[in-house]
Structures are given as structure tokens and as C-alpha cells.
Design a protein around this motif. Structure first.
Motif, mmCIF file in Angstrom:
data_model
loop_
_atom_site.group_PDB
_atom_site.id
_atom_site.type_symbol
_atom_site.label_atom_id
_atom_site.label_comp_id
_atom_site.label_asym_id
_atom_site.label_seq_id
_atom_site.Cartn_x
_atom_site.Cartn_y
_atom_site.Cartn_z
ATOM 1 N N VAL A 140 0.952 -1.104 0.121
ATOM 2 C CA VAL A 140 -0.076 0.025 0.050
ATOM 3 C C VAL A 140 0.987 1.162 -0.129
ATOM 4 N N VAL A 141 0.690 2.169 -0.795
ATOM 5 C CA VAL A 141 1.650 3.365 -0.909
ATOM 6 C C VAL A 141 0.829 4.602 -0.301
ATOM 7 N N GLY A 142 1.422 5.427 0.589
ATOM 8 C CA GLY A 142 0.950 6.471 1.176
ATOM 9 C C GLY A 142 1.323 6.628 2.621
ATOM 10 N N GLY A 143 0.966 7.627 3.039
ATOM 11 C CA GLY A 143 1.100 7.868 4.585
ATOM 12 C C GLY A 143 0.158 8.723 5.418
ATOM 13 N N GLY A 144 -1.083 8.902 4.632
ATOM 14 C CA GLY A 144 -2.179 9.517 4.916
ATOM 15 C C GLY A 144 -3.242 8.357 5.665
ATOM 16 N N SER A 182 -5.866 7.645 4.546
ATOM 17 C CA SER A 182 -6.414 6.731 3.401
ATOM 18 C C SER A 182 -5.501 5.345 3.387
ATOM 19 N N ALA A 183 -4.226 5.754 3.434
ATOM 20 C CA ALA A 183 -3.263 4.752 3.341
ATOM 21 C C ALA A 183 -3.440 3.657 4.547
ATOM 22 N N MET A 184 -3.529 4.395 5.685
ATOM 23 C CA MET A 184 -3.903 3.717 6.978
ATOM 24 C C MET A 184 -5.053 2.621 7.064
ATOM 25 N N GLU A 185 -6.145 3.316 6.613
ATOM 26 C CA GLU A 185 -7.576 2.702 6.518
ATOM 27 C C GLU A 185 -7.310 1.406 5.382
ATOM 28 N N GLU A 186 -6.744 1.860 4.304
ATOM 29 C CA GLU A 186 -6.855 0.737 3.259
ATOM 30 C C GLU A 186 -5.816 -0.471 3.551
ATOM 31 N N VAL A 242 4.208 1.319 1.995
ATOM 32 C CA VAL A 242 5.414 1.915 1.433
ATOM 33 C C VAL A 242 5.287 3.574 1.483
ATOM 34 N N HIS A 243 6.130 4.146 2.289
ATOM 35 C CA HIS A 243 6.068 5.493 2.398
ATOM 36 C C HIS A 243 7.297 6.451 2.207
ATOM 37 N N ARG A 244 7.158 7.316 1.691
ATOM 38 C CA ARG A 244 8.240 8.360 1.138
ATOM 39 C C ARG A 244 9.056 8.969 2.174
ATOM 40 N N PHE A 247 4.462 9.509 9.217
ATOM 41 C CA PHE A 247 3.222 9.654 8.632
ATOM 42 C C PHE A 247 2.513 10.923 8.779
ATOM 43 N N ARG A 248 1.628 11.362 7.747
ATOM 44 C CA ARG A 248 0.713 12.450 8.070
ATOM 45 C C ARG A 248 -0.801 12.091 8.480
ATOM 46 N N ALA A 249 -1.054 10.874 8.611
ATOM 47 C CA ALA A 249 -2.337 10.239 9.207
ATOM 48 C C ALA A 249 -2.654 10.896 10.591
ATOM 49 N N ILE A 275 -2.637 7.568 -2.107
ATOM 50 C CA ILE A 275 -1.887 9.097 -2.285
ATOM 51 C C ILE A 275 -2.404 10.212 -2.182
ATOM 52 N N GLY A 276 -4.040 10.150 -1.899
ATOM 53 C CA GLY A 276 -4.430 11.531 -1.985
ATOM 54 C C GLY A 276 -5.591 11.525 -3.424
ATOM 55 N N HIS A 277 -6.322 12.641 -3.507
ATOM 56 C CA HIS A 277 -7.024 12.798 -4.816
ATOM 57 C C HIS A 277 -6.702 14.097 -5.330
ATOM 58 N N ASP A 278 -7.372 14.128 -6.553
ATOM 59 C CA ASP A 278 -7.356 15.538 -7.254
ATOM 60 C C ASP A 278 -8.806 15.948 -7.643
ATOM 61 N N ARG A 320 -11.923 18.101 3.370
ATOM 62 C CA ARG A 320 -12.480 16.870 2.532
ATOM 63 C C ARG A 320 -13.052 15.938 3.153
ATOM 64 N N GLN A 321 -13.989 15.955 4.110
ATOM 65 C CA GLN A 321 -14.602 15.093 4.941
ATOM 66 C C GLN A 321 -16.183 15.049 4.233
ATOM 67 N N ALA A 322 -17.045 13.904 4.441
ATOM 68 C CA ALA A 322 -18.223 13.704 4.018
ATOM 69 C C ALA A 322 -19.095 14.848 4.686
HETATM 70 P P1 NAP Z 1 -3.437 12.802 2.103
HETATM 71 O O1 NAP Z 1 -3.625 13.168 3.584
HETATM 72 O O2 NAP Z 1 -3.123 13.951 1.508
HETATM 73 O O3 NAP Z 1 -2.059 11.865 2.106
HETATM 74 C C1 NAP Z 1 -1.529 11.335 0.768
HETATM 75 C C2 NAP Z 1 -0.465 10.576 1.208
HETATM 76 O O4 NAP Z 1 0.246 10.024 0.179
HETATM 77 C C3 NAP Z 1 0.672 11.260 2.237
HETATM 78 O O5 NAP Z 1 1.304 10.505 2.968
HETATM 79 C C4 NAP Z 1 1.497 11.810 0.741
HETATM 80 O O6 NAP Z 1 3.111 11.840 1.199
HETATM 81 C C5 NAP Z 1 1.373 10.282 -0.177
HETATM 82 N N1 NAP Z 1 1.917 10.917 -1.340
HETATM 83 C C6 NAP Z 1 1.197 11.722 -2.183
HETATM 84 N N2 NAP Z 1 1.767 11.727 -3.167
HETATM 85 C C7 NAP Z 1 2.611 10.796 -3.385
HETATM 86 C C8 NAP Z 1 3.356 10.132 -4.388
HETATM 87 N N3 NAP Z 1 3.540 10.617 -5.686
HETATM 88 N N4 NAP Z 1 4.277 9.239 -4.225
HETATM 89 C C9 NAP Z 1 4.253 8.723 -2.970
HETATM 90 N N5 NAP Z 1 3.475 9.225 -1.814
HETATM 91 C C10 NAP Z 1 2.610 10.128 -2.132
HETATM 92 O O7 NAP Z 1 -4.878 11.922 1.396
HETATM 93 P P2 NAP Z 1 -5.653 10.816 2.155
HETATM 94 O O8 NAP Z 1 -4.592 9.971 2.857
HETATM 95 O O9 NAP Z 1 -6.456 10.346 0.707
HETATM 96 O O10 NAP Z 1 -6.486 11.695 3.010
HETATM 97 C C11 NAP Z 1 -7.229 12.952 2.345
HETATM 98 C C12 NAP Z 1 -8.195 13.444 3.411
HETATM 99 O O11 NAP Z 1 -9.135 12.470 3.839
HETATM 100 C C13 NAP Z 1 -7.543 13.803 4.760
HETATM 101 O O12 NAP Z 1 -8.016 14.982 5.341
HETATM 102 C C14 NAP Z 1 -7.795 12.533 5.648
HETATM 103 O O13 NAP Z 1 -7.817 12.891 7.123
HETATM 104 C C15 NAP Z 1 -9.329 12.238 5.100
HETATM 105 N N6 NAP Z 1 -9.428 10.793 5.676
HETATM 106 C C16 NAP Z 1 -10.037 10.329 6.664
HETATM 107 C C17 NAP Z 1 -10.388 9.162 6.875
HETATM 108 C C18 NAP Z 1 -11.103 8.818 8.317
HETATM 109 O O14 NAP Z 1 -11.152 9.545 9.138
HETATM 110 N N7 NAP Z 1 -11.646 7.769 8.299
HETATM 111 C C19 NAP Z 1 -10.039 8.237 5.915
HETATM 112 C C20 NAP Z 1 -9.384 8.350 4.915
HETATM 113 C C21 NAP Z 1 -9.258 9.841 4.545
HETATM 114 P P3 NAP Z 1 3.522 12.973 2.302
HETATM 115 O O15 NAP Z 1 3.182 12.652 3.589
HETATM 116 O O16 NAP Z 1 5.034 12.605 2.061
HETATM 117 O O17 NAP Z 1 3.013 14.108 1.688
#
Ligand code: NAP
Length: 317
Positions: A152-156, A158-162, A176-178, A182-184, A242-245, A289-291
Motif C-alpha cells: 500500500v503506498v501512502g502515509g495519510g 487513506s493509506a492507514m485505512e486501506e 510503502v511511504h516516502r 506519517f501524516r495520518a 496517495i490522495g485525490h485530485d 475533505r470530509q463527508a
Molecule cells: P493525504 O492526507 O493527502 O495523504 C496522501 C499521502 O500520500 C501522504 O502521506 C503523501 O506523502 C503520499 N503521497 C502523495 N503523493 C505521493 C506520491 N506521488 N508518491 C508517494 N506518496 C505520495 O490523502 P488521504 O490519505 O487520501 O486523506 C485525504 C483526507 O481525507 C484527509 O483529510 C484525511 O484525514 C481524510 N480521510 C479520513 C479518513 C477517516 O477519518 N476515516 C479516511 C481517509 C481519509 P507525504 O506525507 O510525504 O506528503
């Protein structure tokens, strides 16, 4: 193509923001028309349990929650069109023309609630491996990785949950985190690090996918972000988290965006720079970015649209 009568409100998008905007607009007797597009229900339909939506102390499944959003909007008179919007004309002022594949709607006011989509790494052959071992949605695809080894790639969050979710299926889950932290959120990190089936590879990024394009992914070549060292790893699947666009393709030549590409609205409002056009939910929110915040901004958009319509000569019908 049907050329519908001019609508008071047309809503593009069917996530928490779009359906909440529809609910409020419908209850204001504006008879909204909502295009539900390619992912009806939005991102919550590809998640499992939602534990942080207020009013559901035991949690609720994402698709079930979105079904209720839709039912509530329809109950008060929202017309739902189940097709994607292909083009929008904002250049000539209201009524704005909104075209799907078979429906052309004209809108006195327009609410954009198109949300955001999963980000990919942009590596060579990524599209070839999608669905052949590469995925951006664990809740959709985890089932196919029973007793398999996955990254699983990422440190937010979403990555923890997935990663946690995948441990219900896969034999081994490696995050796998860069970076080296973590930013989670803390609670999500703790949950992950306490899971004995999860390993973490810190300071690593995917340099390339391994495998023959068009066939199944075999693994990945990783690069150490601190030393530059390269290593090869065999895995059955890779999940990108790794997030959303923001989904702005239809609008970005017509409306201003911030540096991350999210639609700009007036401070604290959902009004865009074009009178009568409003944006709500993740398409204009790179911060919360929350529901629940998306739903809140959908309510704001409907109220702003209603007041805007009231101020126009002739009001609304
Ligand atoms: P995010 O917080 O933006 O995290 C994206 C992660 O992917 C970061 O760790 C980032 O690394 C990494 N990343 C981004 N681009 C990358 C790349 N090109 N190569 C490698 N790693 C890359 O996105 P998210 O986890 O999808 O969460 C988005 C929002 O939704 C947040 O506000 C989150 O709290 C919320 N959310 C909440 C829940 C919940 O509460 N149940 C669940 C999912 C999401 P860096 O850390 O180095 O930047």
C-alpha cells in the motif's frame, strides 16, 4: 437529445455535497435536476464503514449512507439524471447549458459538486497494470488478494485505512511511504502500527512497476528517498492511497482554481466568480475533505443559489 425547460437549479455530482444541495433546493421548492455521473454516490461508495459521520454512533457502510442521501433528496422532489455531464457552457451567462449524453439541461443557477478522484503515481505503464494487480481502491479490490502479498503506498489516513482493511484478506501487507513519518491522524496511525500483519517500509518510493505491460503486475522497484538505493520486490498487488485530485475538467477553463487545482469560491461562501454558479464539496475543498463538511457546503450552495435566484429579475418559477 431532450431540451428540458429552464431549471432553477442544476446540480452536477452525486456525493454528500450534491445530494445535500439537492435536498435543500428541493425543500425550497426549486425542483432541482441532479446529474449523478460516473460514480453515483461519490467516494463514500468505495469505502467500507464510515465511523465519523454524525448521527451514526455504530458507524454506517458508505454505500448505505449514500443510498439514504439519494432517497432523501428524491423524496422532496429532486429529479436525478443517471448520466455523466459531457459539457457545460458558462460563457454566455444564465441560463447555463449542461449537456449529458441524452439530456440537455438549462440552468438559472448551477451547483458544481463533482468531488475528487484518486491520484495515481504517473509511472510508465500504470494504466496497463490497473486492474491487473494495481488498484486505487482497496475496498473495491481487496477481495481479489486473499492470501496474497500486497503493497500500500501512502502515509495519510487513506493509506492507514486501506492497509488495515487489506489485512482481512491479504497474507502480508507492506506500507510503502516516502518519508519517515506519517501524516495520518494519530488514532489511525496507532491502529495501523498495532496491526501485526502490517509492515512499514519508510523512506521508499516506487520507481517503476515490475511486469510485462498488459499482463499481471509482478512487483515494484523501490528507491530509497534518503540514500537513492534501489531494491526490487515481488508482490501480487499494489494499492495506491496517495490522495485525490479535484474533478474540474469540465470547468477549469471557465472558473479560477487554486494552485492545487481546486475551484475557487468567495471566502466562506460557495459562490464562484460567475454569478449563479456555485461550487461545494471536495471539488473546492483541499483542506477538510470530509463527508460531513462536503454535506455542509452542499447546504450552503443551495441556500446561496436560492437567495441568488430571488434577487434576479423575475426570481424563480
Ligand atoms: P493525504 O492526507 O493527502 O495523504 C496522501 C499521502 O500520500 C501522504 O502521506 C503523501 O506523502 C503520499 N503521497 C502523495 N503523493 C505521493 C506520491 N506521488 N508518491 C508517494 N506518496 C505520495 O490523502 P488521504 O490519505 O487520501 O486523506 C485525504 C483526507 O481525507 C484527509 O483529510 C484525511 O484525514 C481524510 N480521510 C479520513 C479518513 C477517516 O477519518 N476515516 C479516511 C481517509 C481519509 P507525504 O506525507 O510525504 O506528503
Amino acid at each position: 437529445m431532450s431540451d428540458a425547460a429552464v431549471r432553477n437549479v442544476v446540480i452536477v455530482g452525486a456525493g454528500p455535497a450534491g445530494f445535500t444541495a439537492a435536498l435543500y433546493a428541493a425543500r425550497a421548492n426549486l425542483r432541482p435536476l441532479l446529474f449523478e455521473g460516473p460514480q453515483p454516490g461519490g467516494q463514500l461508495t468505495i469505502t467500507t464503514e464510515v465511523e465519523n459521520y454524525p448521527g451514526f454512533p455504530e458507524g454506517v457502510m458508505g454505500p448505505e449512507l449514500m443510498k439514504k442521501f439519494r432517497e432523501q433528496a428524491v423524496r422532496f422532489g429532486t429529479d436525478v439524471v443517471s448520466e455523466a455531464v459531457l459539457s457545460v457552457d458558462l460563457a454566455h451567462g444564465a441560463p447555463f447549458r449542461v449537456s449529458g449524453s441524452s439530456v440537455l439541461a438549462q440552468a438559472r443557477s448551477l451547483i458544481i459538486a463533482t468531488g475528487a478522484s484518486a491520484r495515481l503515481l504517473g509511472l510508465a505503464d500504470e494504466d496497463q497494470f490497473m486492474g491487473r494487480g494495481l488498484s486505487a481502491c482497496a475496498t473495491c479490490d481487496a477481495f481479489f488478494f486473499r492470501n496474497k502479498r500486497v503493497f500500500v503506498v501512502g502515509g495519510g489516513d487513506s493509506a492507514m485505512e486501506e492497509a488495515n482493511f487489506l489485512t482481512k484478506f491479504a497474507s502480508e501487507v507492506t506500507l510503502v511511504h516516502r518519508r519517515s513519518s506519517f501524516r495520518a491522524s494519530k488514532i489511525m496511525q496507532d491502529r495501523l502500527l498495532a496491526n501485526p500483519k502490517v509492515k512499514v517500509l519508510w523512506n521508499q518510493e516506487i520507481e517503476s512497476y515490475l511486469g510485462e505491460p498488459g499482463k499481471r503486475l509482478r512487483g515494484a522497484r523501490l528507491r530509497d528517498t534518503t540514500t537513492g538505493a534501489i531494491s526490487e520486490h515481488t508482490v501480487d498487488g499494489i494499492f495506491l492511497a496517495i490522495g485525490h485530485d479535484p474533478n474540474t475538467n469540465l470547468f477549469k477553463t471557465m472558473l479560477a482554481t487554486d494552485p492545487k487545482g481546486y475551484l475557487l469560491t468567495k471566502p466562506g461562501r460557495t459562490a464562484t466568480e460567475i454569478p449563479g454558479v456555485f461550487a461545494c464539496g471536495d471539488v473546492q475543498d483541499s483542506y477538510y475533505r470530509q463527508a460531513v463538511t462536503a454535506a455542509g457546503s452542499g447546504c450552503m450552495a443551495a441556500i446561496e443559489a436560492e437567495r441568488w435566484l430571488d434577487e434576479q429579475p423575475g426570481g424563480h418559477d
